[in-house]
Write an enzyme that holds these catalytic residues in place. Sequence first.
Site, PDB file in Angstrom:
ATOM      1  N   ASP A  12       0.861  -1.178   0.000  1.00 31.48           N
ATOM      2  CA  ASP A  12       0.000   0.000   0.000  1.00 31.48           C
ATOM      3  C   ASP A  12       0.905   1.239   0.000  1.00 31.48           C
ATOM      4  O   ASP A  12       2.089   1.156   0.329  1.00 31.48           O
ATOM      5  CB  ASP A  12      -0.888  -0.049   1.256  1.00 31.48           C
ATOM      6  CG  ASP A  12      -1.662   1.233   1.454  1.00 31.48           C
ATOM      7  OD1 ASP A  12      -2.313   1.691   0.505  1.00 31.48           O
ATOM      8  OD2 ASP A  12      -1.589   1.784   2.582  1.00 31.48           O
ATOM      9  N   ASP A  14      -0.188   5.170   0.825  1.00 31.21           N
ATOM     10  CA  ASP A  14      -0.426   6.157   1.892  1.00 31.21           C
ATOM     11  C   ASP A  14      -0.560   5.471   3.247  1.00 31.21           C
ATOM     12  O   ASP A  14      -1.361   4.559   3.421  1.00 31.21           O
ATOM     13  CB  ASP A  14      -1.714   6.933   1.597  1.00 31.21           C
ATOM     14  CG  ASP A  14      -1.602   7.761   0.334  1.00 31.21           C
ATOM     15  OD1 ASP A  14      -1.145   8.895   0.418  1.00 31.21           O
ATOM     16  OD2 ASP A  14      -1.959   7.240  -0.749  1.00 31.21           O
ATOM     17  N   ASP A 192      -2.228  -0.290   5.881  1.00 30.41           N
ATOM     18  CA  ASP A 192      -2.447   0.383   7.166  1.00 30.41           C
ATOM     19  C   ASP A 192      -3.897   0.682   7.473  1.00 30.41           C
ATOM     20  O   ASP A 192      -4.210   1.182   8.555  1.00 30.41           O
ATOM     21  CB  ASP A 192      -1.715   1.736   7.171  1.00 30.41           C
ATOM     22  CG  ASP A 192      -2.402   2.730   6.255  1.00 30.41           C
ATOM     23  OD1 ASP A 192      -2.516   2.431   5.050  1.00 30.41           O
ATOM     24  OD2 ASP A 192      -2.867   3.773   6.745  1.00 30.41           O
TER      25      ASP A 192
HETATM   26 MG   LIG Z   1      -3.024   3.203   3.201  1.00 34.89          MG
END
Ligand SMILES: [Mg+2]
Length: 251
Positions: A12, A14, A192
């Site tokens: 991923d 961001d 995240d």
């Molecule tokens: Mg993310």
Amino acid sequence: MTGQSDDALFLDFDGTLVEIAPRPDQVRVAPELAPALERLRGRLGGALAVVTGRPVGVIDDFLAPARFDVAGLHGVELRIDGVQVGGRAEDHPELRARLPQLQALVADLDAVLIEDKGASVAVHWRLATPSDAERAEAAVRAVAADLAGDYRLQLGKAVGEIVPAAATKGHAIRALMQRPPYAGRRAVFLGDDRTDELAFEAVNQDGGLSIRVGPGETAAARRLADPEAVRGLLYAWAETGRFDPEALPRA
Ligand SMILES: [Mg+2]
């Protein structure tokens, strides 16, 4: 077990490779990140991809001049080995038709941003007051409900996004894992956000390794504290060729 040559790495962007910024265009990319990812990709036989809600072109800009395989817009767009498939705005007339309605609903809200990605539309309220944030979320929920069936609402950190119903990061990872150089390797996915949880489950089911970045309930097997810890792990892996998931705390 280090699995140094048998992993396929899915990252991923961001909140995983870079810290989340107040506005999505204000992300700061560490200068050593892209070169380290290129070295690591070499160690993995090319099996490294960014799996993100962002458009492919935005990831290219952040990591320039390097070019990586990218599953963009949660898998609506896929670019493998330089060839892009899917993700065209003109394939989404129903979504396009609803855009003015969404714009009207948030027009009087301060610090609420609409990010039009063509095949998906995100509403960001990170900088908004709590009451404006609530109204922004209600607006994107209402428009997503009108499009239910073909589209779904995906909620993240201070963002709500209307995405094609079939697009998920789990699907994107499975699609990549069908093809060389990914096929036959162990999928390792780092993310995240709650948008990453379904992908953690898919990776777990397929015998891969899921790693959650940051706190929170998760389906992931292992955990890293923050993007800085992620970069530290990736830089060391790129440098030494060694990766030991057993050294990471269980999630
Ligand atoms: Mg993310």
